[in-house]
Design a protein around this motif. Structure first.
Motif: not given
Length: 612
Positions: A124-128
């Motif tokens: 989730e820390d990379t989802l745009p």
């Protein structure tokens, strides 16, 4: 003497619907009757003929313009575009240019995985988040823009990702290293333009600005350099607008937006010229320095003082003087106005499925803790595709097409007066504010000035359910702006009655029992579909009997029953409404209680037949 007086010949004369020859003939007979002793030669080469021709020409011209002006008074016979446009505006029609098409586009990104509680899930820390107005392109070059933001990290009420995902790549052990995530978004065709207009000090009231591109379909935003927002209204006398904001309640998945009514002191109207296909924006006439000009006048200032008397005669007043404002909105002044709008459209924008694959402008944001290399990789993996064709695009209407709308527009109104008006308003509620599947109106037995509005919606499985509280609140705010001041509308939940059909038939010896039974069930399923039912609509047993008997292979109908279902039956969930079918059956008609609707929820299980 009276006997010596000469009587003039009297004859009826008319000068309507005549051409040049008819006018000249009447004038010639008149001249020969009354001036025959003065002029005898009325040939074309004579002075008398010249006078007749001049008078007939003037009469013919005046008759032509009289007929023309009379024709221009009617919408059906007017030929001048200016007059037709004026009648269109008087009828309350707001024509628009070429309509854009709308399509659902699937967006895909490939993001790294993360091990959470022993399970691999997208990190989730990379989802745009893909921002609104991201521009996509079809293979034919038609531009589409996203209508809203798309957050791939968004979760539902259960804490699960809204985006669908599956495994992208795996490591040597078969564990996912990346996931491919998918989310759908609504896109609208057309290009987006931004124009700025310099407004000087003390501009004239109700001034207009013209947009540079043809066929504007939507005004997206109007701001001035001070950050003031100008709202689009139907007329400048409309001083409030609806504003939608995100719904964070428990029913946010069913209703994504809530609405409220806000004042609109700064407002404008969007006018489209059908002939030139250009648009103008007209502002109000007030100034922000005297905001009281746009407020409701103080009734105290309208009171009449009494001087030297204790009596007062009856007098007439205009109630509108207490309600009308002076300025009809605040105009921009000594500022720069920036107008953002969408333009373009037409039937050519209805592109086929799987043709929107290009990305013209990608507006995307990543979490702050997302590494730059990961963000670059995800951006490079971004892909789009439309699995369904675009629809809704149409060419700009001609002035004749808009003219034909005048009779119907004159019967329309912006107030809820009749039952049909109320139902129409309910069904025109924007979908983001909630979807009403069925609505019905009944008189309130306890209040003659009130009406009961029964509504129901559909859940994610397509079954009828009680409408959410947010939807009913939105409906209350929406309808309150159109109802009459003396009317009251009670919004109530419609009761969903689930039922089962049981029947027994004799089958012809030449027919297959199983095939005949399946044919009867299929035909009953069609007639009992929830799409064919309205609130307060009964079940006609004669219709069911007719369907069964007229099915090929059926000799006779032995038995037919309707049974109510509620709660959980054999693992299937039904509504909690119980219904005494026998009590509410009269003369072959199965009724429901007031404000109820019948639903055959599980058609494969709730139609039970026996073939003998």
């Amino acid at each position: 003497m009276a006997g010596d007086q000469q009587l003039k010949n009297l004859r009826n004369r008319t000068y309507l619907n005549k051409d040049f020859d008819a006018f000249r003939g009447d004038l010639l007979r008149y001249a020969r009757t009354y001036f025959g002793d003065k002029i005898q030669d009325f040939s074309e080469a004579s002075v008398g003929g010249l006078l007749l021709d001049m008078a007939a020409t003037v009469s013919d011209s005046m008759s032509f313009y009289l007929d023309h002006q009379f024709r221009e008074m009617s919408w059906s016979t007017a030929v001048e575009n200016a007059n037709v446009s004026r009648m269109i505006a008087e009828a309350g029609i707001k024509p628009k240019g070429a309509a854009p098409s709308v399509v659902t586009v699937s967006m895909y990104v490939q993001a790294p995985s993360k091990l959470v509680n022993g399970e691999y899930v997208p990190n989730e820390d990379t989802l745009p988040k893909v921002l609104q107005s991201t521009l996509l392109a079809s293979s034919a070059g038609v531009i589409f823009s996203t209508a809203e933001d798309v957050d791939f990290a968004e979760k539902n009420r259960l804490g699960d990702l809204v985006a669908k995902y599956n495994t992208g790549t795996t490591d040597a052990s078969g564990n996912p290293t990346t996931f491919i995530l998918k989310r759908d978004v609504t896109c609208i065709s057309g290009k987006i333009a931004i124009e700025t207009f310099e407004v000087g000090t003390n501009p004239e009231p109700f001034f207009s600005v013209s947009l540079g591109n043809s066929d504007p379909s939507e005004i997206l935003e109007v701001l001035d350099s001070e950050g003031n927002v100008y709202y689009e209204v139907q007329t400048l006398s409309q001083d409030t607008v609806f504003r939608a904001f995100p719904n964070f309640s428990a029913d946010s998945e069913e209703v994504s937006r809530s609405i409220e009514v806000i004042p609109a002191p700064r407002r404008f109207v969007h006018n489209f010229n059908v002939t030139s296909r250009r648009s103008t924006i007209q502002f109000g006439g007030g100034t922000a320095l005297t905001t009281a000009d746009d407020a409701i006048p103080d009734p105290e200032t309208l009171a009449l003082p009494l001087y030297g008397t204790s009596t007062l005669n009856r007098f007439s007043i205009d109630p509108n003087s207490l309600l009308n404002t002076k300025t009809l909105g605040v105009k921009p002044e000594n500022t720069t106005v920036r107008v953002t709008y969408r333009y373009g459209g037409g039937a050519s924008h209805n592109v086929a499925a799987r043709t929107i694959r290009g990305i013209q402008t990608l507006k995307i944001e990543f979490p702050d803790n997302c590494p730059a290399s990961t963000a670059s990789s995800i951006r490079a993996s971004f892909d789009v595709r439309n699995d369904s064709p675009a629809a809704g695009g149409s060419n700009a209407p001609t002035i004749e097409e808009v003219r034909s709308q005048i009779p119907a527009a004159r019967n329309q109104q912006e107030r809820i007066v009749t039952k049909e008006d109320l139902i129409s308003r309910v069904y025109t509620l924007p979908t983001k504010l909630g979807r009403v599947y069925r609505a019905a109106v009944r008189p309130n037995p306890d209040n003659p000035l009130a009406s009961q509005l029964f509504i129901c919606s559909k859940d994610s499985s397509g079954f009828l359910t009680v409408s959410s509280d947010t939807l009913k609140k939105n409906l209350r705010v929406y309808l309150n702006e159109y109802r009459l001041i003396s009317d009251a509308i009670d919004v109530l939940d419609a009761r969903v009655i689930n039922f089962r059909v049981k029947f027994t038939i004799f089958v012809s010896p030449n027919s297959n029992k199983s095939t005949t039974l399946q044919s009867v069930i299929a035909r009953l399923n069609d007639i009992l579909s929830v799409n064919n039912f309205q609130i307060d609509q009964p079940i006609m047993l004669s219709d069911l009997q007719n369907v069964i008997i007229n099915t090929g292979g059926v000799l006779t109908l032995v038995d037919l029953k309707i049974e109510s279902l509620s709660g959980t039956v054999q693992g299937r969930s039904y509504s909690n409404v119980t219904h005494n079918v026998k009590q509410y059956t009269k003369r072959g008609v199965v009724f429901g209680p007031p404000g109820s609707i019948f639903e055959l929820r599980y058609s494969q299980n709730d139609i039970v037949g026996t073939a003998l």
